[in-house]
Design a protein around this motif. Structure first.
Motif, mmCIF file in Angstrom:
data_model
loop_
_atom_site.group_PDB
_atom_site.id
_atom_site.type_symbol
_atom_site.label_atom_id
_atom_site.label_comp_id
_atom_site.label_asym_id
_atom_site.label_seq_id
_atom_site.Cartn_x
_atom_site.Cartn_y
_atom_site.Cartn_z
ATOM 1 N N TRP A 169 37.630 38.095 47.976
ATOM 2 C CA TRP A 169 38.229 37.896 46.648
ATOM 3 C C TRP A 169 39.600 38.568 46.630
ATOM 4 O O TRP A 169 39.772 39.643 47.190
ATOM 5 N N CYS A 170 40.546 37.895 45.949
ATOM 6 C CA CYS A 170 41.934 38.354 45.953
ATOM 7 C C CYS A 170 42.225 39.451 44.931
ATOM 8 O O CYS A 170 43.366 39.868 44.774
ATOM 9 N N GLN A 171 41.198 39.916 44.214
ATOM 10 C CA GLN A 171 41.301 40.949 43.178
ATOM 11 C C GLN A 171 42.026 40.453 41.929
ATOM 12 O O GLN A 171 42.437 41.251 41.082
ATOM 13 N N ALA A 208 41.699 36.121 37.252
ATOM 14 C CA ALA A 208 41.545 34.682 37.014
ATOM 15 C C ALA A 208 40.463 34.086 37.915
ATOM 16 O O ALA A 208 39.653 33.265 37.479
ATOM 17 N N CYS A 209 40.459 34.513 39.186
ATOM 18 C CA CYS A 209 39.460 33.983 40.132
ATOM 19 C C CYS A 209 38.060 34.481 39.768
ATOM 20 O O CYS A 209 37.084 33.738 39.849
ATOM 21 N N GLU A 210 37.969 35.724 39.346
ATOM 22 C CA GLU A 210 36.689 36.308 38.947
ATOM 23 C C GLU A 210 36.126 35.559 37.729
ATOM 24 O O GLU A 210 34.936 35.216 37.679
ATOM 25 N N PRO A 265 40.543 34.587 53.415
ATOM 26 C CA PRO A 265 41.179 34.253 52.142
ATOM 27 C C PRO A 265 40.189 34.304 50.972
ATOM 28 O O PRO A 265 38.977 34.216 51.174
ATOM 29 N N CYS A 266 40.713 34.418 49.763
ATOM 30 C CA CYS A 266 39.885 34.445 48.543
ATOM 31 C C CYS A 266 39.067 33.160 48.463
ATOM 32 O O CYS A 266 39.594 32.065 48.662
ATOM 33 N N VAL A 267 37.783 33.294 48.163
ATOM 34 C CA VAL A 267 36.879 32.149 48.142
ATOM 35 C C VAL A 267 37.281 31.137 47.055
ATOM 36 O O VAL A 267 37.038 29.948 47.189
ATOM 37 N N VAL A 268 37.982 31.612 46.032
ATOM 38 C CA VAL A 268 38.344 30.718 44.931
ATOM 39 C C VAL A 268 39.718 30.095 45.149
ATOM 40 O O VAL A 268 39.864 28.874 45.164
ATOM 41 N N CYS A 269 40.748 30.933 45.346
ATOM 42 C CA CYS A 269 42.121 30.406 45.354
ATOM 43 C C CYS A 269 42.729 30.318 46.748
ATOM 44 O O CYS A 269 43.855 29.850 46.901
ATOM 45 N N SER A 270 41.993 30.796 47.761
ATOM 46 C CA SER A 270 42.448 30.758 49.160
ATOM 47 C C SER A 270 43.644 31.657 49.455
ATOM 48 O O SER A 270 44.220 31.589 50.543
#
Ligand SMILES: [Zn+2]
Length: 491
Positions: free
Chosen positions: A437-439, A442-444, A472-477
């Protein structure tokens, strides 16, 4: 005859409720959202208290007690705190037959009232660290409640500590995280994952919130305990300062940490089965029940009765039993108004770890019939081997429950990198999902809205450092700033 327990496979939450009500752990109260903890449930809480209390005291922390009522102005002093707790507060506006000048909040947590006292008690660095714990009830007005897991009033312990530096506060918060982990694993046979809450999920008023997350049989997460590094947020609001060695006045750095009666709900959901409660021996009371079984021949009655008392005495005085990490409790059920079959069912339902039966045939063979609650298999054990057998099996059961729960969690923990796969899988299978996760909030939020799963925690390495990710972040890559996290649907 008791009602039937709904099988887990049919309706897990009905099963949970059936076990709690039928094992008489708790009952619904006349006040909506509150619960009555019955003796079978309260004795688990007493075991939790006595064991955890010793562990808390081993850090130098001492118990105290603070008032149930908190002046409304106190709650409002720390901006984030009031924002987080105001919607859940119960407020007293009228007392002693008149309107109160200042409204009183029924404590949802005690950082504010305890800080008002800390600011009075702490003058110099010599007063630090100040380490206080209280065992108390708290009230958080809940819309949807569930016995033990979420009730308007619940019991807990809350630790509150003050330190000279931020580093010391951080060390204390992590020390308590370790103590909670060891307590859950050793005493409750409850494997947990340690982690750091995201900014979104942290305690209202904390700098950092650490947590332990447990995995239930319906493949959902349960937050089992939290430990917060509060930095100087409350100290600032309450002017909790000390005169340091260099002669200057400084704000203290603080922690707070707690576990609650929710742990009892966790115990039920982690270990129990369709026949009722299964309890780790370390929190059950008694550990062993002996049932004299009277056959048709009255001449054996006296002999059987004598023998069960003799056996109890022999076991309690044996060398082997003294090696257990707790004093053994044995109950002899001599109630002649109840049938043996009813009793078997009853002791299974309330989760007594070991059941011994002594009937005429056993007496002839110089043995008892031995049944371990989690295994359910009957076996004959000679009188001469009984103490050894009880000791071994209680230790084995404690360990087996932990290993079984841990294996179950491992079997349902998925490493995942594709968001589509994650969405599909969590909707059908539940489970723990380890990913990157990119921290970014929005992705959370996107995950929460689209899957109902929440970010349970950011995973930590051995040194309690946040585990940075290569993926990479599972949501936004996005590849920057990613950390390893755990997602799950939770209670
Ligand atoms: Zn992202």
């Amino acid at each position: 005859m008791a009602e039937k327990i709904t099988p887990r496979s049919q309706d897990f939450s009905k099963w949970y409720q059936d076990v709690i009500l039928q094992a008489r752990l708790a009952d619904y109260s006349p006040v909506k959202g509150c619960m009555v903890i019955r003796p079978n449930g309260y004795s688990i809480w007493e075991k939790i208290q006595s064991n955890l209390d010793q562990r808390i005291k081993s850090t130098g922390t001492r118990n105290a007690y603070f008032p149930l009522f908190i002046p409304e102005s106190f709650i409002q002093k720390e901006a984030e705190h009031v924002k987080g707790f105001a919607p859940q507060c119960a407020v007293v506006t009228y007392a002693g037959a008149k309107d109160l000048e200042e409204k009183l909040i029924v404590r949802p947590t005690s950082e504010t009232i305890i800080n008002s006292m800390f600011s009075k008690w702490i003058q110099s660095y010599r007063d630090l660290p100040m380490l206080i714990n209280q065992w108390a009830n708290v009230v958080r007005w809940e819309m949807r409640t569930r016995l033990f897991l979420r009730t308007t009033e619940f019991l807990w312990q809350e630790g509150h500590t003050c330190h000279e530096t931020l580093e010391e506060a951080e060390k204390m918060a992590l020390k308590m995280l370790t103590i909670y982990t060891q307590f859950c694993e050793d005493v409750l046979a409850m494997p947990v994952v340690q982690g750091l809450k995201s900014e979104n999920e942290k305690f209202a008023g904390a700098l950092r919130t650490y947590c332990i997350e447990a995995f239930m049989q319906d493949k959902k997460a349960l937050q089992a305990g939290t430990s917060h590094n509060l930095s100087s947020h409350f100290a600032k609001a309450f002017h909790t300062v000390f005169l340091d060695k260099d002669g200057t006045q400084k704000l203290v750095f603080q922690t707070s940490w707690g576990v609650s009666t929710r742990l009892i709900g966790g115990l039920v959901m982690m270990h129990s089965d369709d026949r009722g409660l299964i309890l780790p021996p370390r929190v059950s009371s008694p550990h062993v029940v002996i049932l004299p079984i009277f056959g048709k021949d009255p001449s054996t009655f006296t002999k059987i009765k004598q023998k069960v008392h003799e056996l109890k005495k022999m076991v309690l005085n044996s060398v082997e039993i003294k090696t257990l990490p707790y004093p053994l409790e044995i109950h002899i059920d001599e109630d002649e108004t109840k049938q043996a079959g009813w009793k078997f069912h009853e002791y299974e339902l309330i989760g007594i770890p070991i059941r011994l039966e002594l009937g005429p045939k056993d007496l002839d063979l110089n043995q008892v019939t031995f049944v371990r609650r989690d295994l359910g298999k009957k076996e004959g054990v000679p009188f001469t081997e009984l103490s050894q057998k009880i000791t071994e099996e209680l230790l084995a059961m404690q360990k087996d429950l932990f290993e079984k729960a841990k294996k179950f969690r491992m079997d349902h923990t998925h490493l995942i990198s594709s968001y589509d796969e994650f969405k599909k899988k969590i909707a059908t299978e539940g489970g723990f999902y380890e990913t990157s996760w990119c921290q970014n909030v929005a992705c959370e939020t996107k995950v929460k809205e689209e899957t109902k799963a929440t970010l349970r925690c950011i995973l930590l390495d051995q040194a309690f450092q946040v585990r940075t990710s290569q993926n990479p972040c599972v949501v936004c890559s996005s590849k920057s700033n990613t950390v390893n996290v755990l997602f799950a649907i939770s209670y």
